[in-house]
Design an enzyme around this catalytic site. Structure first.
Site, PDB file in Angstrom:
ATOM      1  N   GLU A 118       2.897  -7.351   2.523  1.00  0.00           N
ATOM      2  CA  GLU A 118       2.264  -8.040   1.478  1.00  0.00           C
ATOM      3  C   GLU A 118       2.962  -9.299   1.157  1.00  0.00           C
ATOM      4  O   GLU A 118       3.682  -9.265  -0.026  1.00  0.00           O
ATOM      5  CB  GLU A 118       2.228  -7.192   0.102  1.00  0.00           C
ATOM      6  CG  GLU A 118       1.329  -5.946   0.458  1.00  0.00           C
ATOM      7  CD  GLU A 118       1.283  -5.016  -0.715  1.00  0.00           C
ATOM      8  OE1 GLU A 118       1.900  -5.078  -1.802  1.00  0.00           O
ATOM      9  OE2 GLU A 118       0.482  -3.825  -0.645  1.00  0.00           O
ATOM     10  N   GLU A 139      -3.290   0.282   3.318  1.00  0.00           N
ATOM     11  CA  GLU A 139      -3.000   0.972   1.985  1.00  0.00           C
ATOM     12  C   GLU A 139      -4.038   0.948   1.189  1.00  0.00           C
ATOM     13  O   GLU A 139      -4.822  -0.068   0.922  1.00  0.00           O
ATOM     14  CB  GLU A 139      -1.757   0.188   1.271  1.00  0.00           C
ATOM     15  CG  GLU A 139      -0.440   0.254   1.623  1.00  0.00           C
ATOM     16  CD  GLU A 139       0.641  -0.318   0.666  1.00  0.00           C
ATOM     17  OE1 GLU A 139       0.226  -0.557  -0.600  1.00  0.00           O
ATOM     18  OE2 GLU A 139       1.743  -0.875   1.455  1.00  0.00           O
TER      19      GLU A 139
HETATM   20  O1  IFM Z   1       3.872   0.577  -4.444  1.00  0.00           O
HETATM   21  C1  IFM Z   1       3.292  -0.563  -3.943  1.00  0.00           C
HETATM   22  C2  IFM Z   1       3.618  -0.736  -2.620  1.00  0.00           C
HETATM   23  O2  IFM Z   1       4.968  -0.995  -2.610  1.00  0.00           O
HETATM   24  C3  IFM Z   1       2.884  -1.897  -2.116  1.00  0.00           C
HETATM   25  N1  IFM Z   1       1.423  -2.046  -2.228  1.00  0.00           N
HETATM   26  C4  IFM Z   1       1.046  -1.595  -3.485  1.00  0.00           C
HETATM   27  C5  IFM Z   1       1.742  -0.465  -4.022  1.00  0.00           C
HETATM   28  C6  IFM Z   1       1.224  -0.092  -5.331  1.00  0.00           C
HETATM   29  O3  IFM Z   1       1.476  -0.740  -6.205  1.00  0.00           O
END
Ligand code: IFM
Length: 439
Positions: free
Chosen positions: A166, A350
């Protein structure tokens, strides 16, 4: 679950994800101090000033955690390697840290789980933060050295690796909004961090190619940006939000360019000769990962650039106050193929939700999470039906963990964690996924 493994093509990979600082327990195993430790120790940054010192104590309990991954029938486990565990001062290897990831890798393989590694999921060693962290162009070289060190040890056994989780969070959230470490609110720092994080992505890919590794990718977080109302001003605001949240990073890596609307604001603050870096940033990768959770409704605002604001949306929300909008995942999968990646494999790296889960009589009823996963799997199927080459889907997260500045109360896990006793209790969503994957 409404869907099961048999609703997806043979070889489609289901996985679940975590990250090092959020679960391991950074007080253990000789890990160095990180900018998250100092950010959390500064009043007002993190709920109850909580940090990752103990977290889920995965450092000691990784075997039972991987047993849960395997028992559910997941094919992949997406984890991250802590730079500060591997190199406590950012430059010098820590044998105990390398040994830990070696053990973790072998434990995955012993259970038939494919390791999907992320090199950096946000815990920058403090000595590197002291040198300017992501604002310092030298970080691209430091990161390549770290990459060689950790992948020199475990790279022979990885299913896949992506350098940075990210990049928007590393750049904008942490240097413009100040909500993540190092907590800056400075446009010059932001422009540099956003560019350098992509440069470091490129140097890491090159370092791993040098080690002979394959199946290397890039992971971006995406938020669908929609105009708040039907005005030209709201449309322009949403386009700008889309530009600096989504298009800047994926466009840098796959199209070797940044959106013009974003450069209107960041351009004057970019490092010298940034245009010369695209050959490194755009070093070819083998797949693209998308993290997706929500959308934002965007309206103009009477402030300096970017002069926009997020508005409250009407859809049902998760505990994060994020609207549930599965169409956004479909939109991103189709757009990513169309505008950036063509036939390259895509992974949902994710997807998941936070809810206020409690254990009652040894069980956790989290039906809203099951619904959320169903709706997003449906969006994946729709994109695949149109020919988008999605090869896998990963649930965030295996277990409740440290949700950064929001501390431990936003529970994203398929498995509940009692943060006093550290007891793990699989939730209804875990059992539902297990049934779906074994069907
Ligand atoms: O917990 C985070 C993760 O570290 C990165 N992506 C989003 C998740 C939820 O906010």
């Amino acid at each position: 679950m409404q869907y099961s493994r048999s609703d997806f093509p043979e070889g489609f990979l289901f996985g679940t994800a975590t990250s090092s600082y959020q679960i391991e327990g950074h007080a253990f195993g000789g890990a160095g101090q990180t900018h998250w430790d100092t950010f959390a120790a500064t009043p007002g940054n993190v709920v109850r000033a909580e940090n990752g010192a103990r977290a889920c104590d995965h450092y000691h309990r990784y075997r039972e955690d991987l047993d849960l991954v395997a028992a559910a029938g997941f094919d992949t486990y997406r984890f991250s390697t802590s730079w500060a565990r591997v190199m406590p001062d950012g430059r010098t290897p820590n044998p105990a840290g390398l040994d830990f990831y070696d053990r973790l890798t072998d434990a995955m393989l012993a259970r038939g789980i494919k390791p999907m590694a992320t090199l950096y999921h946000w815990e920058l060693p403090s000595p590197l933060a002291d040198l300017g962290g992501w604002r310092n162009r030298d970080i691209a070289g430091w990161f390549a050295d770290f990459t060689e060190c950790i992948m020199g040890r475990i790279g022979d056994r990885m299913f896949s690796v992506a350098p940075i989780n990210e990049p928007w969070c590393v750049g904008w959230l942490s240097h413009f909004m100040g909500l993540h470490a190092p907590g800056l609110r400075d446009i010059r720092a932001t422009a540099r961090a956003m560019h350098h994080v992509l440069l470091a992505h490129g140097t890491a890919i090159q370092a791993m190619r040098g080690l002979g590794m394959s199946n290397l990718g890039a992971v971006f977080n995406h938020e669908w940006a929609a105009p708040w109302d039907d005005t030209e001003e709201s449309r322009a605001a949403a386009e700008l939000y889309d530009g600096y949240y989504n298009r800047f990073f994926i466009g840098g890596v796959f199209n070797k360019s940044y959106p013009e609307v974003v450069l209107e604001g960041l351009g004057p603050h970019m490092p010298d000769r940034w245009q010369d870096d695209f050959d490194v940033i755009g070093t070819p990768v083998d797949w693209c990962g998308l993290n997706y959770y929500t959308r934002k409704l965007i309206a103009p605002a009477n402030t300096p650039w970017p002069a926009l604001q997020e508005m409250e949306g009407p859809l049902p929300k998760t505990l994060m106050d994020w609207e549930i909008y599965p169409d956004g995942l479909y939109n991103f999968l189709t757009r990513t193929r169309r505008d950036y990646t063509g036939d390259l494999p895509l992974y949902v790296t994710e997807n998941g939700m936070a809810s206020p889960d409690v254990v009652t009589d040894g069980a956790v009823d989290d039906q809203p999470r099951i619904d959320y996963l169903n709706q997003h799997l449906e969006a994946v199927r729709r994109a695949m039906a149109e020919g988008v080459p999605v090869k896998g889907y990963t649930v965030w997260s295996l277990m409740d963990n440290y949700e950064w500045s929001l501390g431990y109360e936003k529970r994203f896990g398929l498995v509940h964690v009692d943060f006093d006793t550290l007891e793990r209790t699989p939730k209804a969503s875990y059992h539902a996924m297990k049934a779906a994957l074994n069907r």
